[in-house]
Scaffold this motif. Structure first.
Motif, mmCIF file in Angstrom:
data_model
loop_
_atom_site.group_PDB
_atom_site.id
_atom_site.type_symbol
_atom_site.label_atom_id
_atom_site.label_comp_id
_atom_site.label_asym_id
_atom_site.label_seq_id
_atom_site.Cartn_x
_atom_site.Cartn_y
_atom_site.Cartn_z
ATOM 1 N N ILE A 189 -1.584 4.510 -15.042
ATOM 2 C CA ILE A 189 -1.846 3.884 -13.467
ATOM 3 C C ILE A 189 -0.450 3.494 -12.757
ATOM 4 O O ILE A 189 -0.105 3.876 -11.653
ATOM 5 N N ALA A 190 0.354 2.685 -13.463
ATOM 6 C CA ALA A 190 1.443 2.219 -12.920
ATOM 7 C C ALA A 190 2.304 3.567 -12.416
ATOM 8 O O ALA A 190 2.911 3.223 -11.317
ATOM 9 N N ALA A 191 2.444 4.406 -13.158
ATOM 10 C CA ALA A 191 3.658 5.619 -12.776
ATOM 11 C C ALA A 191 2.711 6.076 -11.432
ATOM 12 O O ALA A 191 3.368 6.548 -10.517
ATOM 13 N N GLY A 192 1.437 6.651 -11.650
ATOM 14 C CA GLY A 192 0.713 7.077 -10.431
ATOM 15 C C GLY A 192 0.935 6.243 -9.208
ATOM 16 O O GLY A 192 1.116 6.841 -7.908
ATOM 17 N N LEU A 193 0.714 4.872 -9.284
ATOM 18 C CA LEU A 193 0.878 3.756 -8.036
ATOM 19 C C LEU A 193 2.452 4.382 -7.453
ATOM 20 O O LEU A 193 2.554 4.395 -6.127
ATOM 21 N N MET A 194 3.425 4.275 -8.151
ATOM 22 C CA MET A 194 4.740 4.371 -7.895
ATOM 23 C C MET A 194 5.026 5.819 -6.961
ATOM 24 O O MET A 194 5.594 5.883 -6.268
ATOM 25 N N ALA A 195 4.176 6.778 -7.596
ATOM 26 C CA ALA A 195 4.355 8.156 -6.853
ATOM 27 C C ALA A 195 3.743 7.978 -5.584
ATOM 28 O O ALA A 195 4.093 8.667 -4.494
ATOM 29 N N ILE A 196 2.664 7.262 -5.440
ATOM 30 C CA ILE A 196 2.012 7.088 -4.176
ATOM 31 C C ILE A 196 2.882 6.334 -3.260
ATOM 32 O O ILE A 196 3.126 6.629 -2.176
ATOM 33 N N CYS A 197 3.410 5.261 -3.758
ATOM 34 C CA CYS A 197 4.465 4.566 -3.126
ATOM 35 C C CYS A 197 5.684 5.479 -2.459
ATOM 36 O O CYS A 197 6.096 5.301 -1.046
ATOM 37 N N TRP A 198 6.187 6.405 -3.113
ATOM 38 C CA TRP A 198 7.074 7.323 -2.457
ATOM 39 C C TRP A 198 6.656 8.225 -1.557
ATOM 40 O O TRP A 198 7.403 8.551 -0.640
ATOM 41 N N VAL A 199 5.369 8.910 -1.844
ATOM 42 C CA VAL A 199 4.956 9.738 -0.807
ATOM 43 C C VAL A 199 4.618 9.203 0.565
ATOM 44 O O VAL A 199 4.901 9.546 1.717
ATOM 45 N N HIS A 200 3.966 7.639 0.339
ATOM 46 C CA HIS A 200 3.643 7.037 1.779
ATOM 47 C C HIS A 200 5.169 6.675 2.478
ATOM 48 O O HIS A 200 5.060 6.986 3.246
ATOM 49 N N ALA A 201 6.102 6.409 1.797
ATOM 50 C CA ALA A 201 7.462 5.932 2.320
ATOM 51 C C ALA A 201 7.941 7.339 2.993
ATOM 52 O O ALA A 201 8.519 7.309 4.000
ATOM 53 N N TRP A 202 7.927 8.535 2.333
ATOM 54 C CA TRP A 202 8.307 9.660 2.829
ATOM 55 C C TRP A 202 7.593 10.218 4.186
ATOM 56 O O TRP A 202 8.168 10.543 5.117
ATOM 57 N N ARG A 203 6.370 10.099 4.070
ATOM 58 C CA ARG A 203 5.448 10.415 5.068
ATOM 59 C C ARG A 203 5.863 9.472 6.172
ATOM 60 O O ARG A 203 5.587 10.071 7.390
ATOM 61 N N HIS A 204 6.038 8.524 6.240
ATOM 62 C CA HIS A 204 6.041 7.428 7.329
ATOM 63 C C HIS A 204 7.398 7.145 7.546
ATOM 64 O O HIS A 204 7.873 6.226 8.362
ATOM 65 N N ASP A 205 8.410 7.604 7.021
ATOM 66 C CA ASP A 205 9.953 7.525 7.163
ATOM 67 C C ASP A 205 10.207 5.958 6.922
ATOM 68 O O ASP A 205 10.991 5.382 7.875
ATOM 69 N N VAL A 206 9.792 5.452 6.107
ATOM 70 C CA VAL A 206 10.172 3.957 5.852
ATOM 71 C C VAL A 206 11.613 3.696 5.288
ATOM 72 O O VAL A 206 11.968 4.615 4.309
ATOM 73 N N PRO A 207 12.459 3.017 6.125
ATOM 74 C CA PRO A 207 13.758 2.767 5.609
ATOM 75 C C PRO A 207 13.934 2.529 4.008
ATOM 76 O O PRO A 207 13.167 1.460 3.767
ATOM 77 N N ARG A 208 14.970 2.847 3.593
ATOM 78 C CA ARG A 208 15.654 2.471 2.211
ATOM 79 C C ARG A 208 16.456 1.079 2.211
ATOM 80 O O ARG A 208 16.906 0.812 3.364
ATOM 81 N N LEU A 209 16.130 0.425 1.169
ATOM 82 C CA LEU A 209 16.965 -0.870 1.173
ATOM 83 C C LEU A 209 18.409 -0.446 0.273
ATOM 84 O O LEU A 209 18.275 0.505 -0.454
ATOM 85 N N PRO A 210 19.360 -1.364 0.726
ATOM 86 C CA PRO A 210 20.503 -1.032 -0.249
ATOM 87 C C PRO A 210 20.500 -0.970 -1.630
ATOM 88 O O PRO A 210 19.798 -2.019 -2.197
#
Length: 426
Positions: free
Chosen positions: A182-203
């Motif tokens: 479940i944790a691994a899938g949630l992290m993948a969802i986080c990646w997809v959401h950030a990619w779709r909404h162009d959320v800026p990365r942190l240093p």
């Protein structure tokens, strides 16, 4: 059906629909059934006492107290800071921090609501400030809280171990793979959401910063090792481990981190008592309910009916999962486990399901129910922290729920998910 059976089924359903608290509902139903069966009313008091005298039951308030103390002592913030140095530079990294921090905190608190509250209070505002949609931020905190019942030590597994009379230590181990999946899938969802909404990365964190965060968080990270190492090393039982966890949290908070004060302890104890009292009250009054269900042979008859009408094991498990998921969306998950436990166990025995594997299926269902609309406990905590409506969070959480259902499917039909870390038979 007899009058007693009507009280236990239709009477219970009516009171639940009316919104009567579950502990009171069960007590009223048992009292009505006793009157209908002309049984001495003192039976209710006797069953409440017997239902609350399990040694293993002590683990529930103790683990809840340990989680409260560690949150107040700042250990949850230490976990967030350390997790941030590991993944914050990735796309969706800040949301991934929420999942990683919840994964570790789950091994401290054993509770989905406690995990959601501790991590969500820090991460929901941080994610919103970093450019994430606030509803998504709340939904990730709620979803990550679901790891609480799966990652050992787990309050839900303690309850099921008492109900099913199975080894709590072995049940703890059965939740590791579903929880990590479940944790691994949630992290993948986080990646997809950030990619779709162009959320800026942190240093990216520098090595020195990562080392410093690890040093500051070492006492929080050591807690799961102490508790789980003690359980599986044979040093203490799960209940004794919960007491050790409380003492450890107090010592670290008061004398090492020094963020905990003696003045704050009464409020912390009161908060833990309020939460655990609800759980323990349901379990205590459910003892009489379970005895009457056994007397009326409701569980045995239903299991026999299911065996006659559903010939395949996979179909029976699918039906149980669907029914459990629907009930968990509108009922208290602990009440479901305690009240329906005998019936569920009878069905599992009928189809030859390994009891530890079956426990993993049940608790995975329970975990999903904590985040499932409309009454998942973690949803309401997410609402309180984010200030958003149930509708907005529910709309954002559906991808996470779908992934959790995939993990439930895999746990149900691939026994190795639950039995991978089980000790070899001697």
């Amino acid at each position: 059906m007899s009058e007693v059976a009507w009280f236990l089924t239709a009477g219970f359903a009516v009171l639940v629909v009316l919104g009567v608290p579950f502990a009171i509902t069960i007590a009223l139903v048992v009292a009505g059934a006793l009157i209908a069966a002309d049984i001495e009313p003192a039976f209710l008091a006797q069953s409440v006492i017997s239902g609350s005298q399990s040694f293993s039951l002590l683990a529930i308030p103790l683990f809840m107290l340990a989680g409260e103390i560690m949150t107040a002592g700042g250990l949850s913030q230490r976990l967030v800071d350390f997790a941030g140095t590991l993944v914050r530079h990735l796309r969706g990294g800040l949301a991934m921090v929420t999942v990683l921090a919840a994964l570790v905190f789950s091994a401290i608190s054993g509770s989905a609501p406690a995990t959601t509250a501790a991590i969500g209070a820090i991460m929901i505002p941080a994610m919103a400030a970093a450019g994430y949609d606030r509803a998504f931020a709340a939904s990730i905190a709620v979803s990550a809280g679901v790891l609480g019942p799966l990652i050992p030590p787990s309050i839900a597994f303690v309850i099921w171990g008492i109900v099913a009379e199975q080894s709590i230590g072995r049940l703890f181990l059965s939740g590791i793979v579903p929880g990590i999946m479940i944790a691994a899938g949630l992290m993948a969802i986080c990646w997809v959401h950030a990619w779709r909404h162009d959320v800026p990365r942190l240093p990216r964190a520098k090595l020195r910063e990562a080392g410093l965060a690890f040093a500051r968080g070492r006492w929080a990270l050591a807690s799961p090792l102490l508790v789980l190492g003690g359980i599986y090393g044979g040093v203490f039982t799960p209940t004794e481990a919960a007491a050790v966890s409380c003492v450890y949290a107090l010592l670290v908070g008061l004398f090492i981190e020094k963020q905990l004060t003696l003045r704050a302890l009464p409020g912390i104890f009161a908060s833990a008592m309020r939460t655990s009292a609800i759980v323990c009250a349901i379990i205590a009054v459910s003892a009489g309910f379970g005895i009457l269900v056994a007397q009326e042979q409701i569980a045995t008859r239903f299991a026999a009916w299911l065996g006659e009408n559903v010939g395949e094991k996979w179909m029976a498990l699918a039906a149980l999962n669907i029914a459990f998921f629907l009930m968990a969306a509108v009922m208290d998950e602990i009440a479901i486990m305690v009240i329906l436990g005998p019936m569920l166990i009878a069905i599992a025995n009928k189809f030859g399901v390994d009891p530890i594997h079956f426990g993993a299926i049940i608790v995975t269902n329970v975990a999903i129910g904590m985040a499932a609309p409309p009454i998942g406990y973690c949803l309401f905590i997410g609402m309180a922290i984010s200030g958003l409506s149930l509708t907005r969070i529910s709309r954002a959480i559906w991808p996470q729920i779908l992934w959790m259902l995939v993990v439930l499917f895999l746990t149900t039909y691939i026994p190795g998910f639950a039995l991978m870390f089980q000790p070899a038979a001697r």
